[in-house]
Design a protein around this motif. Structure first.
Motif, PDB file in Angstrom:
ATOM      1  N   ARG A 227       0.845  -1.189   0.000  1.00 20.07           N
ATOM      2  CA  ARG A 227       0.000   0.000   0.000  1.00 20.07           C
ATOM      3  C   ARG A 227       0.884   1.244   0.000  1.00 20.07           C
ATOM      4  O   ARG A 227       1.308   1.721   1.042  1.00 20.07           O
ATOM      5  N   GLY A 228       1.148   1.737  -1.174  1.00 25.01           N
ATOM      6  CA  GLY A 228       2.069   2.864  -1.311  1.00 25.01           C
ATOM      7  C   GLY A 228       1.406   4.222  -1.228  1.00 25.01           C
ATOM      8  O   GLY A 228       2.079   5.251  -1.301  1.00 25.01           O
ATOM      9  N   VAL A 229       0.083   4.240  -1.092  1.00 21.75           N
ATOM     10  CA  VAL A 229      -0.647   5.511  -1.018  1.00 21.75           C
ATOM     11  C   VAL A 229      -1.417   5.544   0.293  1.00 21.75           C
ATOM     12  O   VAL A 229      -2.245   4.675   0.554  1.00 21.75           O
ATOM     13  N   ALA A 230      -1.142   6.535   1.115  1.00 23.43           N
ATOM     14  CA  ALA A 230      -1.779   6.624   2.437  1.00 23.43           C
ATOM     15  C   ALA A 230      -2.871   7.682   2.456  1.00 23.43           C
ATOM     16  O   ALA A 230      -2.848   8.641   1.676  1.00 23.43           O
ATOM     17  N   ASN A 231      -3.847   7.481   3.352  1.00 22.16           N
ATOM     18  CA  ASN A 231      -4.828   8.509   3.699  1.00 22.16           C
ATOM     19  C   ASN A 231      -5.604   9.042   2.491  1.00 22.16           C
ATOM     20  O   ASN A 231      -5.616  10.243   2.208  1.00 22.16           O
ATOM     21  N   VAL A 232      -6.276   8.125   1.813  1.00 20.42           N
ATOM     22  CA  VAL A 232      -7.123   8.490   0.678  1.00 20.42           C
ATOM     23  C   VAL A 232      -8.553   8.702   1.185  1.00 20.42           C
ATOM     24  O   VAL A 232      -9.069   7.902   1.968  1.00 20.42           O
ATOM     25  N   ASP A 233      -9.187   9.765   0.735  1.00 24.34           N
ATOM     26  CA  ASP A 233     -10.582  10.039   1.085  1.00 24.34           C
ATOM     27  C   ASP A 233     -11.467   9.936  -0.150  1.00 24.34           C
ATOM     28  O   ASP A 233     -11.043  10.263  -1.270  1.00 24.34           O
ATOM     29  N   VAL A 234     -12.699   9.485   0.066  1.00 27.24           N
ATOM     30  CA  VAL A 234     -13.751   9.605  -0.940  1.00 27.24           C
ATOM     31  C   VAL A 234     -14.640  10.758  -0.511  1.00 27.24           C
ATOM     32  O   VAL A 234     -15.110  10.798   0.631  1.00 27.24           O
ATOM     33  N   ARG A 235     -14.851  11.714  -1.402  1.00 28.86           N
ATOM     34  CA  ARG A 235     -15.702  12.857  -1.107  1.00 28.86           C
ATOM     35  C   ARG A 235     -16.940  12.829  -1.999  1.00 28.86           C
ATOM     36  O   ARG A 235     -16.844  12.499  -3.189  1.00 28.86           O
ATOM     37  N   VAL A 236     -18.065  13.151  -1.396  1.00 28.91           N
ATOM     38  CA  VAL A 236     -19.333  13.132  -2.122  1.00 28.91           C
ATOM     39  C   VAL A 236     -19.956  14.517  -2.068  1.00 28.91           C
ATOM     40  O   VAL A 236     -20.318  15.015  -0.987  1.00 28.91           O
ATOM     41  N   TRP A 237     -20.067  15.154  -3.233  1.00 30.69           N
ATOM     42  CA  TRP A 237     -20.791  16.416  -3.368  1.00 30.69           C
ATOM     43  C   TRP A 237     -22.215  16.124  -3.795  1.00 30.69           C
ATOM     44  O   TRP A 237     -22.446  15.286  -4.681  1.00 30.69           O
ATOM     45  N   THR A 238     -23.176  16.788  -3.167  1.00 28.97           N
ATOM     46  CA  THR A 238     -24.575  16.683  -3.581  1.00 28.97           C
ATOM     47  C   THR A 238     -25.139  18.089  -3.710  1.00 28.97           C
ATOM     48  O   THR A 238     -24.676  19.023  -3.047  1.00 28.97           O
ATOM     49  N   PRO A 239     -26.149  18.275  -4.559  1.00 30.56           N
ATOM     50  CA  PRO A 239     -26.695  19.623  -4.776  1.00 30.56           C
ATOM     51  C   PRO A 239     -27.459  20.144  -3.570  1.00 30.56           C
ATOM     52  O   PRO A 239     -27.825  19.382  -2.664  1.00 30.56           O
ATOM     53  N   GLN A 240     -27.689  21.427  -3.571  1.00 30.32           N
ATOM     54  CA  GLN A 240     -28.437  22.066  -2.498  1.00 30.32           C
ATOM     55  C   GLN A 240     -29.783  21.368  -2.290  1.00 30.32           C
ATOM     56  O   GLN A 240     -30.517  21.108  -3.238  1.00 30.32           O
ATOM     57  N   GLY A 241     -30.085  21.029  -1.038  1.00 30.47           N
ATOM     58  CA  GLY A 241     -31.357  20.392  -0.725  1.00 30.47           C
ATOM     59  C   GLY A 241     -31.338  18.881  -0.792  1.00 30.47           C
ATOM     60  O   GLY A 241     -32.296  18.232  -0.370  1.00 30.47           O
ATOM     61  N   ALA A 242     -30.256  18.290  -1.308  1.00 32.58           N
ATOM     62  CA  ALA A 242     -30.161  16.827  -1.400  1.00 32.58           C
ATOM     63  C   ALA A 242     -29.629  16.259  -0.080  1.00 32.58           C
ATOM     64  O   ALA A 242     -29.044  16.968   0.736  1.00 32.58           O
ATOM     65  N   ARG A 261     -18.436  10.159   8.289  1.00 36.23           N
ATOM     66  CA  ARG A 261     -18.567  11.387   7.510  1.00 36.23           C
ATOM     67  C   ARG A 261     -17.954  12.591   8.221  1.00 36.23           C
ATOM     68  O   ARG A 261     -18.141  12.792   9.420  1.00 36.23           O
ATOM     69  N   THR A 262     -17.207  13.386   7.463  1.00 33.86           N
ATOM     70  CA  THR A 262     -16.743  14.694   7.919  1.00 33.86           C
ATOM     71  C   THR A 262     -17.216  15.731   6.914  1.00 33.86           C
ATOM     72  O   THR A 262     -17.296  15.450   5.707  1.00 33.86           O
ATOM     73  N   GLN A 263     -17.543  16.901   7.401  1.00 37.97           N
ATOM     74  CA  GLN A 263     -18.061  17.951   6.526  1.00 37.97           C
ATOM     75  C   GLN A 263     -16.900  18.728   5.919  1.00 37.97           C
ATOM     76  O   GLN A 263     -16.130  19.388   6.627  1.00 37.97           O
ATOM     77  N   VAL A 264     -16.758  18.663   4.604  1.00 36.80           N
ATOM     78  CA  VAL A 264     -15.695  19.384   3.909  1.00 36.80           C
ATOM     79  C   VAL A 264     -16.138  20.813   3.620  1.00 36.80           C
ATOM     80  O   VAL A 264     -15.389  21.778   3.824  1.00 36.80           O
ATOM     81  N   ASN A 265     -17.362  20.957   3.127  1.00 35.41           N
ATOM     82  CA  ASN A 265     -18.001  22.256   2.916  1.00 35.41           C
ATOM     83  C   ASN A 265     -19.510  22.008   2.944  1.00 35.41           C
ATOM     84  O   ASN A 265     -19.935  20.847   3.093  1.00 35.41           O
ATOM     85  N   PRO A 266     -20.338  23.024   2.855  1.00 30.63           N
ATOM     86  CA  PRO A 266     -21.780  22.806   3.024  1.00 30.63           C
ATOM     87  C   PRO A 266     -22.380  21.748   2.098  1.00 30.63           C
ATOM     88  O   PRO A 266     -23.410  21.155   2.459  1.00 30.63           O
TER      89      PRO A 266
END
Length: 426
Positions: A227-242, A261-266
């Motif tokens: 495992r040569g790549v550490a600390n990979v995140d999957v981020r999910v953007w959804t539209p306003q109201g979703a 889950r951690t909040q990256v932005n609104p």
């Protein structure tokens, strides 16, 4: 340099008034390299071996062999340590009281570590939380190692600390290191060890006999070093109201990431996935949208793979409202298969828990449903495992009878296998 790609499997068509979109996002990593070899980050590895009294002399001897096999797979230059675990966690290498709690692997330190394991003695009880706490403290002494992995071996239940103490230790270790957990024999509790592995982004499995430990340890560390790549995140953007209903890893293992889950932005949430080798993983993403009228289209989610705050790749999940039932009633094969696998795993775990609690009717119903799901999916391996626990009268209908005198190892093998998945082809 590692390269990530992503692809989506979904039926984007929703009926008039439909709100929920389901997609499988397959993420593939290539050219990951080796752990700690990128030049910008270090890797660290800890081997945690149960040395409680239940291990006995034979178990301890095989534990030494297993830890030796593991150390022989650790790449030179990797920070490492060895911990013996009973009712406390004790660092046996580097030697207690020494100037550092981790050292870099080289031929000299490897031989010294192997020699230190002569200190292993079968004595005391089992308090896995103390092992995790000790490992976390040791890992924190090498902040330059951004990739941190441990193997934890136990042969018994966590009887020498409370559940709350274990929970606190797990929470303290989350985000500090990943941990693959293995249980030896039939005296440990699968749900207990699974709780540790799940929280620490690792795997849980059964080692049926002491002589199988060395090969398993060797395999686990070999995978860790790949495992040569550490600390990979999957981020999910959804539209306003979703609303993001859930994010689950569904291959190669079932793991619900929703609570991470951690909040990256609104509009964007992030989910940790740990370190990667050259591999593919599948994620089930479910999003609830506001209903639109027939003919409208909308981007339901943007799924990104992020490394060091840099987007490596992304996949788009779409929604289109239609009044064509031929389109809106179709379930994507990938979504259907993985949804069925998740239900199968839950049915197995619930059935075995009911059986252990003496609720035979509930156990029969749950395990019968598991047989029905496995049969419908053509999962012959799981059906074979289920046959060791129940007599199958009608597989298609899920009509079963609980077997008498079932070997506990067979139940544990079924339980640990329930969360493993195989790749579903297009």
């Amino acid at each position: 340099m590692a390269q990530f790609t992503a692809e989506v499997f979904q039926n984007e068509f929703l009926p008039d008034g439909g709100t929920d979109v389901h997609a499988i996002v397959r993420v593939t990593c290539r050219q990951a390299g080796q752990a700690g070899q990128s030049g910008s980050t270090d890797a660290a590895e800890i081997i945690i071996v149960d040395t409680s009294g239940s291990m006995g002399e034979h178990g301890i001897n095989q534990g030494r062999l297993a830890a030796t096999a593991a150390l022989n797979e650790v790449t030179d230059g990797t920070w490492f340590a060895v911990i013996a675990g009973n009712h406390v966690g004790t660092v046996v290498f580097p030697y207690p009281g020494g100037p550092t709690r981790m050292v870099r692997m080289d031929p000299s330190t490897r031989q010294s570590a192997i020699g230190s394991m002569q200190m292993f003695r079968a004595d005391g009880g089992t308090a896995m939380g103390t092992w995790l706490t000790e490992a976390a403290e040791v890992f924190r002494t090498v902040p330059q190692a951004t990739q941190r992995h441990a193997i934890l071996l136990t042969d018994g239940a966590n009887e020498h600390e409370t559940s709350d103490q274990l929970t606190r230790a797990i929470n303290n270790a989350m985000g500090v290191f990943q941990c693959d957990c293995r249980g030896l024999g039939d005296r440990w509790q699968v749900d207990e060890v699974r709780r540790i592995a799940s929280a620490l982004l690792g795997t849980v499995d059964l080692i049926p006999a002491p002589q199988a430990m060395a090969a398993e340890f060797q395999s686990l560390v070999r995978k860790s070093m790949a495992r040569g790549v550490a600390n990979v995140d999957v981020r999910v953007w959804t539209p306003q109201g979703a609303q993001t209903l859930f994010v689950k890893q569904v291959a190669p293992n079932l793991e619900d990431l929703t609570s991470r889950r951690t909040q990256v932005n609104p509009l964007t949430s992030g989910y940790p996935t740990g370190a990667w080798a050259d591999e593919s993983r599948d994620y089930h993403v479910a999003v609830r949208l506001s209903a639109k009228s027939v003919g409208q289209e909308q981007l339901a989610a943007r799924v990104q793979v992020v490394l060091a705050d840099q987007v490596q790749t992304q996949a788009l999940v779409k929604a289109t409202w239609s009044n064509d039932e031929a389109l809106t009633t179709r379930i994507d094969d990938q979504v259907a298969r993985y949804t069925g696998k998740a239900e199968l795993a839950q049915a197995i775990q619930d059935g075995l828990a009911a059986k252990a609690a003496g609720r035979d009717d509930d156990a029969t119903a749950k395990l019968g449903r598991a047989v029905q799901l496995a049969t419908a999916a053509g999962d012959q391996e799981m059906t074979s495992r289920l046959r060791k626990v129940v007599e199958i009268d009608d597989a298609a209908e899920g009509t079963v009878r609980l077997k008498k005198g079932v070997e506990r190892l067979d139940e544990m093998a079924l339980d640990t296998a329930s969360t493993k998945t195989t790749r579903v082809r297009k």
